[in-house]
Write a protein that holds these residues in place. Structure first.
Motif, PDB file in Angstrom:
ATOM      1  N   GLU A  46     -97.441 -50.846  -6.375  1.00  0.00           N
ATOM      2  CA  GLU A  46     -97.232 -49.389  -6.317  1.00  0.00           C
ATOM      3  C   GLU A  46     -98.416 -48.664  -7.561  1.00  0.00           C
ATOM      4  N   ALA A  47     -98.384 -49.230  -8.524  1.00  0.00           N
ATOM      5  CA  ALA A  47     -99.494 -48.860  -9.799  1.00  0.00           C
ATOM      6  C   ALA A  47    -100.791 -48.847  -9.149  1.00  0.00           C
ATOM      7  N   ALA A  48    -101.341 -50.132  -8.173  1.00  0.00           N
ATOM      8  CA  ALA A  48    -102.578 -50.025  -7.679  1.00  0.00           C
ATOM      9  C   ALA A  48    -102.942 -49.118  -6.595  1.00  0.00           C
ATOM     10  N   ASP A  49    -101.605 -48.948  -5.909  1.00  0.00           N
ATOM     11  CA  ASP A  49    -101.950 -48.055  -4.745  1.00  0.00           C
ATOM     12  C   ASP A  49    -101.957 -46.444  -5.249  1.00  0.00           C
ATOM     13  N   LYS A  50    -101.270 -46.237  -6.308  1.00  0.00           N
ATOM     14  CA  LYS A  50    -101.257 -44.913  -6.944  1.00  0.00           C
ATOM     15  C   LYS A  50    -102.653 -44.591  -7.702  1.00  0.00           C
ATOM     16  N   ALA A  51    -103.333 -45.408  -8.019  1.00  0.00           N
ATOM     17  CA  ALA A  51    -104.483 -45.381  -8.748  1.00  0.00           C
ATOM     18  C   ALA A  51    -105.769 -45.304  -7.612  1.00  0.00           C
ATOM     19  N   GLN A  52    -105.540 -46.035  -6.500  1.00  0.00           N
ATOM     20  CA  GLN A  52    -106.530 -45.837  -5.350  1.00  0.00           C
ATOM     21  C   GLN A  52    -106.445 -44.758  -4.668  1.00  0.00           C
ATOM     22  N   THR A  53    -105.161 -44.026  -4.660  1.00  0.00           N
ATOM     23  CA  THR A  53    -105.161 -42.963  -3.778  1.00  0.00           C
ATOM     24  C   THR A  53    -105.624 -41.819  -4.742  1.00  0.00           C
ATOM     25  N   ALA A  54    -105.536 -41.920  -5.976  1.00  0.00           N
ATOM     26  CA  ALA A  54    -105.845 -40.843  -7.052  1.00  0.00           C
ATOM     27  C   ALA A  54    -107.602 -40.866  -6.966  1.00  0.00           C
ATOM     28  N   TRP A  55    -108.155 -42.075  -6.939  1.00  0.00           N
ATOM     29  CA  TRP A  55    -109.803 -42.223  -6.882  1.00  0.00           C
ATOM     30  C   TRP A  55    -110.137 -41.732  -5.524  1.00  0.00           C
ATOM     31  N   LEU A  56    -109.573 -41.990  -4.309  1.00  0.00           N
ATOM     32  CA  LEU A  56    -110.009 -41.264  -3.219  1.00  0.00           C
ATOM     33  C   LEU A  56    -110.135 -40.104  -3.209  1.00  0.00           C
ATOM     34  N   ASP A  57    -108.653 -39.350  -3.681  1.00  0.00           N
ATOM     35  CA  ASP A  57    -108.605 -38.051  -3.744  1.00  0.00           C
ATOM     36  C   ASP A  57    -109.498 -37.439  -4.648  1.00  0.00           C
ATOM     37  N   SER A  58    -109.939 -37.872  -5.802  1.00  0.00           N
ATOM     38  CA  SER A  58    -110.925 -37.324  -6.428  1.00  0.00           C
ATOM     39  C   SER A  58    -112.340 -36.842  -5.827  1.00  0.00           C
ATOM     40  N   GLY A  59    -112.519 -37.609  -4.686  1.00  0.00           N
ATOM     41  CA  GLY A  59    -113.908 -37.437  -4.047  1.00  0.00           C
ATOM     42  C   GLY A  59    -115.083 -38.178  -4.498  1.00  0.00           C
ATOM     43  N   ALA A  60    -114.591 -39.190  -5.249  1.00  0.00           N
ATOM     44  CA  ALA A  60    -115.667 -40.207  -5.984  1.00  0.00           C
ATOM     45  C   ALA A  60    -116.384 -40.883  -4.844  1.00  0.00           C
ATOM     46  N   ILE A  61    -115.834 -41.313  -3.653  1.00  0.00           N
ATOM     47  CA  ILE A  61    -116.719 -41.792  -2.614  1.00  0.00           C
ATOM     48  C   ILE A  61    -116.906 -41.136  -1.295  1.00  0.00           C
ATOM     49  N   GLU A  62    -116.963 -39.758  -1.608  1.00  0.00           N
ATOM     50  CA  GLU A  62    -117.136 -39.007  -0.289  1.00  0.00           C
ATOM     51  C   GLU A  62    -118.691 -39.071   0.252  1.00  0.00           C
ATOM     52  N   GLU A  63    -119.708 -39.460  -0.801  1.00  0.00           N
ATOM     53  CA  GLU A  63    -120.772 -39.436  -0.152  1.00  0.00           C
ATOM     54  C   GLU A  63    -121.315 -40.904  -0.288  1.00  0.00           C
ATOM     55  N   VAL A  64    -120.205 -41.632  -0.291  1.00  0.00           N
ATOM     56  CA  VAL A  64    -120.840 -43.229  -0.174  1.00  0.00           C
ATOM     57  C   VAL A  64    -120.887 -43.724   1.464  1.00  0.00           C
ATOM     58  N   GLY A  65    -122.014 -44.295   1.622  1.00  0.00           N
ATOM     59  CA  GLY A  65    -122.286 -44.730   2.746  1.00  0.00           C
ATOM     60  C   GLY A  65    -123.751 -45.560   2.918  1.00  0.00           C
ATOM     61  N   GLY A  66    -124.003 -46.220   1.884  1.00  0.00           N
ATOM     62  CA  GLY A  66    -125.100 -46.932   1.623  1.00  0.00           C
ATOM     63  C   GLY A  66    -125.134 -48.139   2.605  1.00  0.00           C
ATOM     64  N   THR A  67    -126.286 -48.616   3.323  1.00  0.00           N
ATOM     65  CA  THR A  67    -126.083 -49.620   4.066  1.00  0.00           C
ATOM     66  C   THR A  67    -126.602 -50.794   3.440  1.00  0.00           C
ATOM     67  N   SER A  68    -125.929 -52.091   3.503  1.00  0.00           N
ATOM     68  CA  SER A  68    -126.302 -53.174   2.833  1.00  0.00           C
ATOM     69  C   SER A  68    -127.507 -53.738   3.370  1.00  0.00           C
ATOM     70  N   THR A  69    -127.952 -54.426   2.217  1.00  0.00           N
ATOM     71  CA  THR A  69    -129.165 -55.193   2.667  1.00  0.00           C
ATOM     72  C   THR A  69    -128.950 -56.714   3.383  1.00  0.00           C
ATOM     73  N   GLU A  70    -129.873 -57.330   3.919  1.00  0.00           N
ATOM     74  CA  GLU A  70    -129.357 -58.552   4.483  1.00  0.00           C
ATOM     75  C   GLU A  70    -128.866 -59.531   3.489  1.00  0.00           C
ATOM     76  N   GLN A  71    -129.282 -59.547   2.180  1.00  0.00           N
ATOM     77  CA  GLN A  71    -128.761 -60.519   1.198  1.00  0.00           C
ATOM     78  C   GLN A  71    -127.396 -59.698   0.607  1.00  0.00           C
ATOM     79  N   GLY A  72    -127.108 -58.542   0.947  1.00  0.00           N
ATOM     80  CA  GLY A  72    -125.982 -57.833   0.511  1.00  0.00           C
ATOM     81  C   GLY A  72    -125.036 -58.327   1.611  1.00  0.00           C
TER      82      GLY A  72
END
Length: 372
Positions: free
Chosen positions: A233-259
């Protein structure tokens, strides 16, 4: 055999033996899971300062499971910090061992070269003795043959240059041997110091883990189930708050072959147990997992989470892509690999296995990119 020669040979034997004994493979480092709290995107710093924590008083099982959870988080976190120190000391010791072996080989080669030069000098002295003890210049002056005099003059000049060169090389070789011995002694002392650091860190790790295991062992079955639910529950709560903060709204980078290769390796380890200091293939600690994943991708990175944070290029959370490493807590004591869609894969702590979790389920210090 002179005192200097005995000393140098003894040093060569000593450093080779030291490298053999102390270069034996050890183990590596780990990181735990602390109380998850939502965070934003902090500004990356260089080396995080050591954490200063107020010890959490040991709760009584059955009375306050939330207090138990916090106490366990604190114990496992402190074990992770000690594990980082252990792994760092081990990594340094391995490098110092290799340097000592290299110095030992230089000492042996230098010793052989010095003996060769001394043999040449001795041969010259014996040759002069056989000619009556007179130097070439004296024989030349006594010659009554003009052509022989001219030929001899050239040979004398060549001999003088050769003698000077021989003496200069003797001096350089002796100086090199003395420097190699000094360097080997210094590396030995550093390696001894790192051995003590490792031993002290190991004691701290075992103490913290033993205390955590003892606390958990005192819980009833229902309490353990409830404790696991509280952690989730603590982990889910923190994850939800992090997502709701918009921290990764712009995240969408493509990984490299090594990545992609690194992510493939890390996710293939899911289900394997966390063991502090482990680097696979059967078990891992947090940085053991990330360092081995990137090694499998053909790109070596530092062994510990703190060195990964210190040495690898930093990127903003909004710019992260699969394969990047997420560093957690203000002391950089935990690391995970971002795999996309707001998730990461990591080796959490003792008693847990490699798993996928929300990237924001723990306090994020920053993100680093191995293949920047």
């Amino acid at each position: 055999m002179g005192r200097g020669k005995r000393g140098l040979l003894a040093m060569a034997v000593t450093v080779v033996c030291a490298a053999t004994v102390l270069g034996a493979p050890g183990t590596a480092f780990a990181s735990p899971t602390r109380t998850p709290t939502p965070v934003g995107t902090p500004s990356p710093t260089s080396t995080p300062p050591p954490a200063t924590r107020v010890p959490t008083p040991a709760p009584k099982p059955g009375k306050d499971l939330e207090a138990v959870r916090e106490r366990l988080d604190a114990l496992y976190h402190d074990a992770a910090v000690a594990t980082d120190a252990y792994n760092a000391a081990e990594e340094k010791a391995e490098k110092q061992s290799a340097e000592i072996v290299a110095l030992a080989k230089k000492i042996v080669r230098g010793r052989e070269r010095l003996d060769e030069l001394k043999d040449r000098a001795g041969a010259a002295a014996r040759s002069q003795y056989r000619t009556g003890g007179l130097p070439d210049e004296a024989h030349l002056m006594l010659s009554d043959n003009p052509q022989a005099f001219l030929d001899g003059a050239g040979r004398v000049q060549q001999g003088q240059r050769a003698t000077k060169g021989l003496l200069a090389e003797l001096t350089r070789t002796q100086q090199d041997l003395e420097q190699y011995s000094t360097d080997a002694s210094a590396q030995w002392q550093k390696m001894e110091s790192n051995r003590k650091t490792k031993a002290e860190a190991q004691k701290r790790i075992e103490k913290q883990i033993a205390a955590a295991e003892k606390l958990e062992s005192q819980l009833e079955k229902k309490e353990k189930e409830r404790l696991a639910q509280l952690e989730k529950e603590a982990a889910d709560k923190a994850q939800t708050a992090w997502l709701d903060s918009g921290a990764i709204e712009e995240v969408g980078g493509t990984s490299t072959e090594q990545g992609e290769k690194a992510v493939e390796f890390a996710t293939a380890q899911i289900g394997k147990p966390y063991v502090w200091g482990a680097e696979g293939p059967d078990s891992y600690d947090c940085s053991g997992l990330t360092s081995q994943a990137w090694a499998a991708a053909g790109h070596g990175i530092p062994r510990t989470s703190q060195e990964q944070w210190r040495q690898l290029p930093h990127v903003d959370v909004k710019d992260m892509r699969p394969g990047d490493l997420i560093i957690y807590f203000d002391d950089a004591s935990h690391v995970a690999m971002y795999i996309g869609d707001g998730n990461m894969v990591h080796a959490p702590r003792p008693g847990r296995t490699v798993t996928i979790a929300g990237a924001g389920s723990m306090p994020i210090l920053g993100v680093v990119r191995p293949d920047a």
